[in-house]
Design a protein around this motif. Structure first.
Motif, short mmCIF file in Angstrom:
data_model
loop_
_atom_site.label_atom_id
_atom_site.label_comp_id
_atom_site.label_asym_id
_atom_site.label_seq_id
_atom_site.Cartn_x
_atom_site.Cartn_y
_atom_site.Cartn_z
N SER A 122 49.41 42.54 37.59
CA SER A 122 48.43 42.05 36.56
C SER A 122 47.65 40.95 36.72
N LEU A 155 44.03 41.64 37.98
CA LEU A 155 43.12 42.22 37.24
C LEU A 155 41.74 41.45 36.93
N LEU A 156 41.95 40.22 36.81
CA LEU A 156 41.13 39.23 36.87
C LEU A 156 40.01 39.33 37.88
N ALA A 194 39.33 41.76 39.83
CA ALA A 194 38.83 43.03 40.02
C ALA A 194 37.70 43.26 38.83
N LEU A 195 37.92 42.49 37.64
CA LEU A 195 36.98 42.74 36.53
C LEU A 195 36.08 41.61 36.37
N LEU A 196 36.28 40.63 36.63
CA LEU A 196 35.42 39.38 36.48
C LEU A 196 33.92 39.63 37.13
N TRP A 254 32.20 42.15 36.87
CA TRP A 254 31.84 42.82 35.78
C TRP A 254 31.05 42.12 34.64
N GLY A 255 31.94 41.11 34.25
CA GLY A 255 31.81 40.24 33.37
C GLY A 255 30.46 39.25 33.67
N TYR A 311 38.47 40.76 44.66
CA TYR A 311 37.39 40.34 43.94
C TYR A 311 36.05 40.84 44.56
N GLY A 358 35.59 44.63 43.07
CA GLY A 358 34.84 44.01 41.93
C GLY A 358 33.24 44.04 42.20
N SER A 373 32.07 47.57 43.71
CA SER A 373 31.70 48.56 42.67
C SER A 373 30.32 48.29 41.97
N SER A 414 39.00 33.39 41.73
CA SER A 414 37.83 34.35 41.00
C SER A 414 36.67 33.59 40.46
#
Length: 298
Positions: A55, A58-59, A61-63, A65-66, A124, A128, A131, A250
């Motif tokens: 888990s 996840l940061l 991978a997703l940061l 996009w933020g 990252y 991230g 993508s 990240s």
């Protein structure tokens, strides 16, 4: 700071080489290609087997996009307020949200965090940033490019067949099989070449010529990329109680300068080439100041 000095020495070497007639004009391009096609895949092949998918990953991978949502919103607000041209907005929307998270990221993260910072960096960058580059980059080129012939399928194919991406897939496929010692030693030698190659190439290609017309959007875009975005990532992570290596790497990656490939695509699409080139080159130069400050804050 010793490792940062090590990086600066190679940048200085590249700047010196540029002034020597024995080095051809495409020296930086050759160094970059070797770094992207050989040294960086070697780093990924070495480090992917050590990635612990949890888990906490996840940061990274997703940061990205933020950071995309934040950067794009600020650029559109700035465009409305300051009245930039459509082509200028297109350049900033392409180069500002997409960071140079592998080419610059690997040497910088290695220098400041050590080898243990590479696994979250790979997530990252490959999960991230790539993508974002494929889906969002294709959309911006389609909406703002004047003569762009680069569609979604071409960008997606280029990203999937990019040697670092292929190295990621291969490394994941070989997670259960340890490399033979000669292979591991070869990968170690090749991966150690990444920082000298990249930083020497950066020093060789430092060429900053700015016209007054691009100063305002350039300054705004780089301020968002190098300062506002990473500080927002830092505040977001700390407010959620996110600490540790994956979170810090990240946040550090969020402060990387604009991606070289994104700048090249913006130039190929006819969207103010001077602004795209300046954002990439000046962003790299300024990141030598902003990244140490960001690390100090972390």
């Amino acid at each position: 700071m010793e490792k940062f000095l090590f990086i600066s020495i190679f940048v200085a070497i590249g700047a010196i080489f540029k002034r020597l007639p024995v080095f051809p004009k495409d020296t930086a391009h050759v160094l970059n290609m070797f770094a992207l096609y050989v040294a960086l895949p070697a780093v990924i092949l070495l480090k992917v087997p050590h990635i612990q998918f949890s888990s906490g990953m996840l940061l990274p991978a997703l940061l990205p996009w933020g950071m995309l949502l934040l950067s794009a919103a600020l650029i559109l607000a700035g465009a409305r307020l300051l009245g930039w041209s459509r082509e200028t907005v297109g350049v900033l929307l392409l180069v500002v949200p997409i960071g140079n998270t592998s080419f610059m990221g690997v040497p910088m993260v290695t220098a400041f965090f050590g080898e243990q910072g590479i696994p979250p960096l790979i997530v990252y960058d490959q999960v991230g940033t790539m993508s974002v580059f494929v889906f969002y980059g294709a959309m911006i080129l389609a909406l703002y490019g004047s003569d762009a012939k680069v569609g979604f399928l071409r960008i997606a194919g280029r990203a999937l067949l990019f040697p670092p991406t292929l190295a990621l897939f291969l490394g994941l496929a070989l997670r259960s099989w340890p490399y033979p010692e000669p292979v591991r030693e070869s990968l170690t030698v090749l991966s150690g070449m990444l920082t000298p190659l990249v930083m020497t190439a950066i020093g060789f290609q430092l060429k900053i010529r700015l016209s007054p017309a691009i100063l305002q959007p350039l300054g705004f875009g780089l301020a968002v990329k190098l300062a506002v975005a990473p500080l927002a990532a830092l505040a977001f992570c700390r407010m959620l109680g996110l600490h540790g290596l994956a979170a810090d790497v990240s946040i550090f990656e969020a402060g990387m300068p604009p991606m070289v490939t994104a700048g090249a695509l913006a130039m190929a699409a006819g969207m103010v080439p001077e602004l795209a080139a300046a954002a990439v080159s000046l962003g790299m130069v300024l990141s030598f100041l902003t990244l140490p400050l960001l690390f100090w804050m972390l």
